[in-house]
Design an enzyme around this catalytic site. Structure first.
Site, short mmCIF file in Angstrom:
data_model
loop_
_atom_site.label_atom_id
_atom_site.label_comp_id
_atom_site.label_asym_id
_atom_site.label_seq_id
_atom_site.Cartn_x
_atom_site.Cartn_y
_atom_site.Cartn_z
N GLU A 176 0.82 -1.21 0.00
CA GLU A 176 0.00 0.00 0.00
C GLU A 176 0.86 1.27 0.00
O GLU A 176 0.35 2.37 -0.13
CB GLU A 176 -0.99 0.00 1.18
N CYS A 281 16.32 -6.55 0.50
CA CYS A 281 16.43 -7.79 1.28
C CYS A 281 17.79 -8.43 1.04
O CYS A 281 18.20 -9.30 1.79
CB CYS A 281 15.32 -8.75 0.91
N GLU A 384 16.54 -6.87 11.72
CA GLU A 384 16.70 -6.28 10.38
C GLU A 384 16.36 -4.80 10.49
O GLU A 384 15.22 -4.43 10.78
CB GLU A 384 15.73 -6.96 9.40
#
Ligand code: NAD
Length: 499
Positions: A176, A281, A384
């Site tokens: 989104e 990533c 992360e």
């Protein structure tokens, strides 16, 4: 205020929920659009018409489907700049990096042109006396792709290319935060000849994701995003009998051996650690120099390179190394983690906390940070961060270095920098991580290989793109056939003289 809606049955369809989320311009911090968030009923209706459209698409011969992919490649090349502009303005990444995002997705579409070959089954002649056995790959029906914000072109293309080329209909639920590019891709696919209804782009949040998981028509879910959501989707999909491949977060280590070319390693670390503001990533977020001498020399080479990095808006062109992060919440989370690193005793060698850009004070820019003497118990090592923050963990030996990467809960990518073939080979063989670079910092496999992490970076047994994607989006049917003796035994084939 611009409003962004859904793509259903070949046209833009206004959402009815009355619920919206803000789409920002991360460089200025302004809201540039409102995105309609679908209800469960809207999602279910999109699935119903996708199921109808899939019947004809699934029985279209694979070569014709491949021709749609061929035309799609042309259109992606034609509109590359337009796509990259829309991508940069919602995501914040630099213009060349946004083109790379489109390009790496486009390459998967190129691979999908080979669908007729990839979908060929197997055949055994005379598996028994008079018996033949063959297997065929058939589409699953309606499948879903749920994608993250950080590659709003590449990852939707990874999902839709193989799924559609294999004859499925797809419900794509993009992030989104940067929804415009997936809608542009849907329009281009229509121009390329994809029948209406075969690709439905439904925008939404958790409500539409849960509706996908609960919908009995949807046969498979391909997810990419953070680990907690990947695990949630994997579990929920299994509970309702769906096939699932769910790719999660990462904490990628790069090991720098004492014999490495340190200039090459430092350049690689700066690109892989800070490119796209660390929102990849496959970003390297942990540098592991082996030996104190290597560590001291590496830090000495890194600091001036990091201090020279140019941070700015994508509109500044090629002169910018990386842009803002995606939201204010992401920026605050990065600053919170940096503070935890300081509080827990790591040494902040390059401090980007006070970074501010004239004219863009409300943008979501984060200066580059470099930590030294990070230890495995610290939050900045375990979590992360997904920002321009590189942590250095000093290792006393190669065994200690490889052990760090092996014991981390994530297993997406890793790299070793060395001149020693034996160390590199041992590393590639033993490491429990899905993608390995040898003197290559971001080892993202090309379209005809497969992409996937291990441990908490990937749930499910098949990777993304390459031949695995065609396995994921098809099911195998095996036929064993025996024919009774027929006309060739009892029939009469020769001219006969009249009696
Ligand atoms: P995210 O998990 O917040 O969102 C991913 C998708 O899940 C979005 O479509 C979002 O709408 C949906 N979602 C979010 N919260 C949800 C909830 N509570 N329930 C159901 N659905 C929900 O991830 P993100 O912030 O968009 O992307 C960044 C993350 O993705 C990072 O962790 C990054 O490492 C990871 N990532 C992994 C890969 C890979 O291949 N392993 C590739 C790219 C990004």
């Amino acid at each position: 205020m611009k409003e962004i809606h859904h793509w259903i049955d070949g046209k833009e369809v206004k959402g009815t929920s009355g619920r919206f989320s803000d789409v920002f311009n991360p460089a200025t911090g302004e809201v540039q659009a409102r995105l309609s968030l679908a209800t469960r009923a809207e999602l279910d209706a999109a699935v119903d018409s996708a199921a109808k459209a899939q019947v004809a698409w699934g029985s279209t011969n694979p070569q014709r489907r491949a021709r749609v992919m061929m035309k799609f490649v042309d259109l992606l090349n034609r509109d590359m700049d337009k796509l990259a502009e829309a991508l940069s303005s919602e995501h914040g990444k630099t213009f060349p990096d946004a083109k790379g995002d489109v390009q790496r997705g486009l390459e998967v579409i190129e691979f999908c042109i080979g669908a007729p070959h990839l979908l060929k089954g197997e055949y055994t002649d005379s598996a028994g006396t008079g018996i033949d056995m063959y297997s065929m790959r058939q589409p699953l029906g309606v499948v879903a792709g749920i994608t993250p914000f950080n590659f709003p072109a590449m990852i939707p293309l990874w999902k839709m290319g193989p799924a559609l080329a294999a004859g499925n209909a797809m419900i794509l639920k993009p992030s989104e935060r940067d929804p415009s590019v997936p809608l542009m891709l849907a329009r281009l696919l229509q121009e390329a000849g994809l029948p209406d209804g075969v690709l439905q782009v439904v925008n939404g949040d958790k409500e539409s994701v849960d509706a996908i998981l609960d919908n009995p028509v949807i046969q498979a879910v391909g997810f990419v995003g953070s680990t907690p959501i990947a695990q949630y989707i994997y579990e929920r999909a299994a509970a309702t009998g769906k096939r699932a491949q769910c790719f999660g977060g990462a904490k990628n280590h790069m090991i720098i051996m004492p014999d490495a070319d340190l200039d090459q390693a430092a350049d690689a670390l700066v690109g892989a650690g800070y490119g796209a503001a660390g929102e990849r990533c496959m970003a390297i977020s942990v540098a592991v120099p082996v030996g104190e001498k290597t560590a001291d020399a590496l830090i000495e080479k890194l600091v001036p390179r990091i201090e020279k990095l140019k941070v700015g808006p994508w509109t500044a062109g090629d002169d910018v190394d990386y842009g803002p992060v995606v939201t204010r919440a992401a920026k605050e989370n990065i600053h919170r983690l940096v503070q935890s690193g300081i509080d827990q005793g790591a040494e902040l060698v390059v401090d980007g906390r006070d970074f501010s850009l004239q004219g863009y004070e409300d943008g979501f820019f984060v200066g580059p940070h470099l930590f030294d003497r990070v230890t495995p118990d610290m939050d900045i090592y375990k979590t992360e961060i997904f920002g321009p923050v590189l942590s250095t963990v000093r290792a006393g030996s190669y065994e200690e270095a490889i052990g760090l990467a092996m014991h981390h809960e994530y297993g997406n990518g890793t790299a070793i920098f060395t001149r020693d073939g034996d160390a590199a080979r041992d590393f590639a063989n033993r490491i429990n991580i899905g993608m390995v670079g040898i003197n290559v910092p971001i080892p993202v496999p090309l379209a005809y290989h497969t992409f996937g992490g291990w441990k908490k970076s990937g749930f499910g047994d098949l990777n993304q793109h390459g031949p695995d994607a065609f396995r994921f989006y098809t099911r195998t049917k095996t036929v064993t056939a025996r024919w009774p003796s027929g006309i060739k035994e009892g029939g009469e084939f020769n001219f006969k003289a009249m009696d």
